[in-house]
Design a protein around this motif. Sequence first.
Motif, mmCIF file in Angstrom:
data_model
loop_
_atom_site.group_PDB
_atom_site.id
_atom_site.type_symbol
_atom_site.label_atom_id
_atom_site.label_comp_id
_atom_site.label_asym_id
_atom_site.label_seq_id
_atom_site.Cartn_x
_atom_site.Cartn_y
_atom_site.Cartn_z
ATOM 1 N N THR A 1 39.789 47.934 49.179
ATOM 2 C CA THR A 1 41.037 47.236 48.841
ATOM 3 C C THR A 1 41.595 46.498 50.052
ATOM 4 O O THR A 1 42.198 45.432 49.909
ATOM 5 N N ASP A 2 41.386 47.029 51.243
ATOM 6 C CA ASP A 2 41.810 46.326 52.458
ATOM 7 C C ASP A 2 41.055 45.006 52.602
ATOM 8 O O ASP A 2 41.630 43.990 53.021
ATOM 9 N N ILE A 3 39.771 45.018 52.270
ATOM 10 C CA ILE A 3 38.980 43.788 52.346
ATOM 11 C C ILE A 3 39.516 42.750 51.369
ATOM 12 O O ILE A 3 39.751 41.590 51.724
ATOM 13 N N ILE A 4 39.740 43.168 50.130
ATOM 14 C CA ILE A 4 40.251 42.237 49.121
ATOM 15 C C ILE A 4 41.600 41.672 49.543
ATOM 16 O O ILE A 4 41.890 40.484 49.344
ATOM 17 N N SER A 5 42.425 42.501 50.176
ATOM 18 C CA SER A 5 43.767 42.077 50.577
ATOM 19 C C SER A 5 43.760 41.083 51.718
ATOM 20 O O SER A 5 44.797 40.453 52.004
ATOM 21 N N GLY B 1 36.250 36.891 43.777
ATOM 22 C CA GLY B 1 35.332 36.722 42.664
ATOM 23 C C GLY B 1 36.013 36.633 41.317
ATOM 24 O O GLY B 1 37.229 36.848 41.184
ATOM 25 N N SER B 2 35.222 36.337 40.306
ATOM 26 C CA SER B 2 35.755 36.108 38.963
ATOM 27 C C SER B 2 36.380 37.360 38.348
ATOM 28 O O SER B 2 37.283 37.265 37.513
ATOM 29 N N LYS B 3 35.936 38.531 38.747
ATOM 30 C CA LYS B 3 36.484 39.759 38.185
ATOM 31 C C LYS B 3 37.964 39.912 38.526
ATOM 32 O O LYS B 3 38.775 40.319 37.683
ATOM 33 N N LEU B 4 38.324 39.556 39.764
ATOM 34 C CA LEU B 4 39.735 39.637 40.157
ATOM 35 C C LEU B 4 40.563 38.606 39.411
ATOM 36 O O LEU B 4 41.707 38.867 39.035
ATOM 37 N N PHE B 5 39.972 37.411 39.194
ATOM 38 C CA PHE B 5 40.680 36.398 38.413
ATOM 39 C C PHE B 5 40.935 36.904 37.001
ATOM 40 O O PHE B 5 42.032 36.772 36.459
ATOM 41 N N GLU B 6 39.910 37.501 36.415
ATOM 42 C CA GLU B 6 40.034 38.036 35.054
ATOM 43 C C GLU B 6 41.115 39.111 34.978
ATOM 44 O O GLU B 6 41.961 39.103 34.062
ATOM 45 N N GLN C 1 29.866 43.795 42.096
ATOM 46 C CA GLN C 1 30.794 44.161 41.019
ATOM 47 C C GLN C 1 31.660 42.982 40.563
ATOM 48 O O GLN C 1 32.472 43.133 39.655
ATOM 49 N N GLY C 2 31.474 41.822 41.190
ATOM 50 C CA GLY C 2 32.210 40.630 40.780
ATOM 51 C C GLY C 2 33.568 40.457 41.418
ATOM 52 O O GLY C 2 34.305 39.529 41.072
ATOM 53 N N PHE C 3 33.937 41.326 42.363
ATOM 54 C CA PHE C 3 35.249 41.218 43.000
ATOM 55 C C PHE C 3 35.247 40.197 44.141
ATOM 56 O O PHE C 3 36.297 39.676 44.506
ATOM 57 N N LEU C 4 34.078 39.921 44.703
ATOM 58 C CA LEU C 4 33.913 38.878 45.697
ATOM 59 C C LEU C 4 32.728 38.019 45.290
ATOM 60 O O LEU C 4 31.875 38.428 44.513
#
Length: 252
Positions: free
Chosen positions: A10-14, A64-69, A49-52
């Motif tokens: 989650t730190d990476i995504i943030s 990635g598209s998963k976070l957009f979804e 997993q589609g998050f990046l």
Amino acid sequence: MAIQSVKRATDIISLFSSSQPSLGVTQIAAALGLNKATAWGLVTTLEKQGFLQQDPETLKYGIGSKLFELGMVYAGNLDINAKSSRLVQGLASRTGLVARVGIWDSGSILITLVALPKSEDSLSHQLGPRVPAYCSGIGKAVLPFLPPEEIEKYLGGLEFVRHARATILTAEELLADFEQTRERGYAISSEEMIPGLAAFGAPVFSRSRRVLGGISLSDAPANLLGKNRDTLADDLMRTAAEISRQMGYYTT
């Protein structure tokens, strides 16, 4: 170990934002104090997993598209969006201006809905951008109505940045602006965040009488602050008041 891995993920995504949309593994590792191998393992797992997603040319990673979804699911299920969509679309259609809904979130304003004036089906549920509260129309409508201790906390951690020629850059000026907003009932941001753009903002309250976020109208300063200023501001405030009532807020 599993909990640590989740936190690191989650730190990476943030790390990603509108001002920093792409990052390399080396940058990610440095930002989080990780060795490159650990960072690479986490990043590739998030990619699978589609998050990046990785740009094949630069080899850098982005959201990635998963976070957009998931973001669209979140925005579509926000109560303030559900309660305000028809009303904000009506405001945009009547005024011929772009209308927005935003929520107060983690010390800034997250835009959750945009209504365009051209047609009845031009409503967009979205997440973002996230904009500074102290210089945006919605943010300047929300801040004055926060509890005093939250305002103090916000100002204590605020680093003023000049975004445009008229950005407020001191706490004293901002507090004086808060008083004007409370007296008028709506906020004004004119070339404070974006050059050549002005916005009116009005707060939206919850059943518990807490400010949740707000709505705004934006246009060129000469148009928004011209002869139709009072008419536009009144329409904005009436719409915000009706959204607040839909959210369960009633004045005594």
